[in-house]
Enzyme design. Structure first.
Site, PDB file in Angstrom:
ATOM      1  N   ASP A 157     -13.290   0.588  13.482  1.00  0.00           N
ATOM      2  CA  ASP A 157     -12.619   0.564  12.176  1.00  0.00           C
ATOM      3  C   ASP A 157     -13.374   1.551  11.285  1.00  0.00           C
ATOM      4  OD1 ASP A 157     -10.982  -0.343   9.982  1.00  0.00           O
ATOM      5  OD2 ASP A 157     -12.653  -1.556   9.299  1.00  0.00           O
ATOM      6  N   SER A 158     -12.826   1.788  10.088  1.00  0.00           N
ATOM      7  CA  SER A 158     -13.530   2.638   9.128  1.00  0.00           C
ATOM      8  C   SER A 158     -14.779   1.942   8.577  1.00  0.00           C
ATOM      9  CB  SER A 158     -12.597   2.971   7.968  1.00  0.00           C
ATOM     10  OG  SER A 158     -12.252   1.775   7.297  1.00  0.00           O
ATOM     11  N   CYS A 168      -8.013  -1.001  13.108  1.00  0.00           N
ATOM     12  CA  CYS A 168      -7.810  -0.347  11.820  1.00  0.00           C
ATOM     13  C   CYS A 168      -6.336   0.042  11.757  1.00  0.00           C
ATOM     14  CB  CYS A 168      -8.690   0.890  11.748  1.00  0.00           C
ATOM     15  SG  CYS A 168      -8.403   1.920  10.307  1.00  0.00           S
ATOM     16  N   GLU A 215     -15.851  -3.632   0.956  1.00  0.00           N
ATOM     17  CA  GLU A 215     -17.057  -2.907   1.385  1.00  0.00           C
ATOM     18  C   GLU A 215     -18.203  -3.127   0.395  1.00  0.00           C
ATOM     19  OE1 GLU A 215     -17.715  -1.102   4.221  1.00  0.00           O
ATOM     20  OE2 GLU A 215     -15.746  -1.472   5.091  1.00  0.00           O
ATOM     21  N   CYS A 267      -4.062  -4.364   6.811  1.00  0.00           N
ATOM     22  CA  CYS A 267      -5.352  -3.671   6.797  1.00  0.00           C
ATOM     23  C   CYS A 267      -6.354  -4.710   7.259  1.00  0.00           C
ATOM     24  CB  CYS A 267      -5.685  -3.189   5.382  1.00  0.00           C
ATOM     25  SG  CYS A 267      -7.383  -2.568   5.228  1.00  0.00           S
ATOM     26  N   HIS A 276      -9.333  -5.108   6.669  1.00  0.00           N
ATOM     27  CA  HIS A 276     -10.229  -5.618   5.614  1.00  0.00           C
ATOM     28  C   HIS A 276      -9.598  -6.813   4.877  1.00  0.00           C
ATOM     29  CE1 HIS A 276     -12.281  -1.728   6.045  1.00  0.00           C
ATOM     30  NE2 HIS A 276     -13.237  -2.173   5.261  1.00  0.00           N
TER      31      HIS A 276
HETATM   32  N1  DGL Z   1      -9.541  -1.518   7.809  1.00  0.00           N
HETATM   33  C1  DGL Z   1      -8.716  -0.384   7.679  1.00  0.00           C
HETATM   34  C2  DGL Z   1      -7.277  -0.603   7.979  1.00  0.00           C
HETATM   35  O1  DGL Z   1      -6.997  -1.557   8.680  1.00  0.00           O
HETATM   36  C3  DGL Z   1      -9.178   0.748   6.941  1.00  0.00           C
HETATM   37  C4  DGL Z   1      -9.035   0.925   5.586  1.00  0.00           C
HETATM   38  C5  DGL Z   1      -9.691   2.095   4.928  1.00  0.00           C
HETATM   39  O2  DGL Z   1     -10.731   2.557   5.370  1.00  0.00           O
HETATM   40  O3  DGL Z   1      -9.110   2.548   3.936  1.00  0.00           O
HETATM   41  O4  DGL Z   1      -6.421   0.131   7.569  1.00  0.00           O
END
Ligand code: DGL
Length: 274
Positions: free
Chosen positions: A11-12, A74, A155, A187, A189
């Site tokens: 993931d990011s 992600c 984050e 997402c 997150h």
């Molecule tokens: N967790 C990510 C997603 O599912 C990434 C979000 C990001 O870095 O902007 O899209």
């Protein structure tokens, strides 16, 4: 037959840990090798081309460490480049979009499905295309909204502040007005903001997190490919980040719990070259 190789997950940032949680619950015998691209997080405001380049680069990095499957944990990377990732590595690849859409189509009663995600995910149209494929009679309609501040809040470790609650109320109002009965947390997150989102949307709206659904898909892939780990000892998990590993470990312990053993820093070429 047993396959002790780890499952690569990326993931990011820390969002993919929600998918790791689901994998650990559903496949407790499997080892995970996780990569959080915290040095380039967030992906959401970036172009789809750039996100695709990063995703392929990270998939190569994981595949170079002998993983037996890769989970693109992600939505932005799944939207931008699931096909490219799949074509670039010799192991099965699982994304998060299709499992979430499948669950939402099954769950909705009034046919109005909400989607929240990053700007990249929402603008890519990947969810709409997947819905069109899985629901060809067009019995369900998708109402989408980008929530740019959510990833940065997570984050920072912020899941409850008044500023976050104000942003949630503003982002989610159009979805309540559209009377969605099912909301995809598009997402990885966002499951960490589940409380705030539930508080704003109310108990009548079912929240779908792709984490458990993606873990179901991974189970199928491992079981049908004869790839399950059946060793007697506990699996050893490893976590890597492209940014500060201490910061990553602090959030990792908060969001994943005691299974988080610490993180190692890995520097990838920032422009995405292999
Ligand atoms: N967790 C990510 C997603 O599912 C990434 C979000 C990001 O870095 O902007 O899209």
């Amino acid at each position: 037959m047993t396959d002790p190789r780890p499952i690569g997950v990326f993931d990011s940032g820390v969002g993919g840990l929600t998918v790791v949680r689901a994998i650990m619950d559903e496949l407790p015998n499997e080892a995970v090798l996780y990569f959080g691209d915290t040095a380039r997080c967030p992906y959401g405001p970036r172009s789809l081309e750039e996100i695709r380049t990063f995703a392929v680069q990270i998939a190569h990095h994981l595949s170079g460490q002998d993983v037996k499957a890769i989970v693109v944990a992600c939505n932005a990377a799944s939207s931008a480049g699931l096909e490219d990732v799949t074509a670039s590595v010799p192991v099965p690849v699982v994304g998060v979009i299709e499992p979430a859409v499948r669950a939402a189509v099954r769950a909705t009663r009034n046919g109005r499905i909400g989607l929240i995600g990053t700007v990249a995910t929402v603008s890519s149209g990947a969810y709409q295309r997947t819905l069109d494929r899985l629901d060809p009679q067009r019995s369900a309609r998708l109402v989408s909204r980008a929530c740019p501040l959510f990833v940065e809040s997570v984050e920072r470790g912020d899941t409850t502040s008044p500023g976050l609650m104000r942003a949630a109320a503003e982002y989610l109002a159009p979805l309540s007005e559209a009377d969605v009965d099912t909301l995809i947390l598009g997402c990885t997150h966002y499951p960490l903001l589940r409380g705030a989102i539930h508080h704003v949307m109310g108990p009548g709206v079912l929240l779908i997190s792709s984490a458990e659904e993606a873990a179901d898909d991974l189970y199928d892939v491992l079981a049908s490919g004869d790839l399950l780990r059946e060793e007697p000892g506990p699996p050893v998990h490893r976590f890597e980040s492209s940014g500060d590993p201490e910061r990553f470990a602090e959030l990792g312990r908060r969001f994943l719990g005691p299974e988080f053993p610490g993180a190692r820093h890995v520097a990838l070429d920032m422009a995405g070259h292999p």
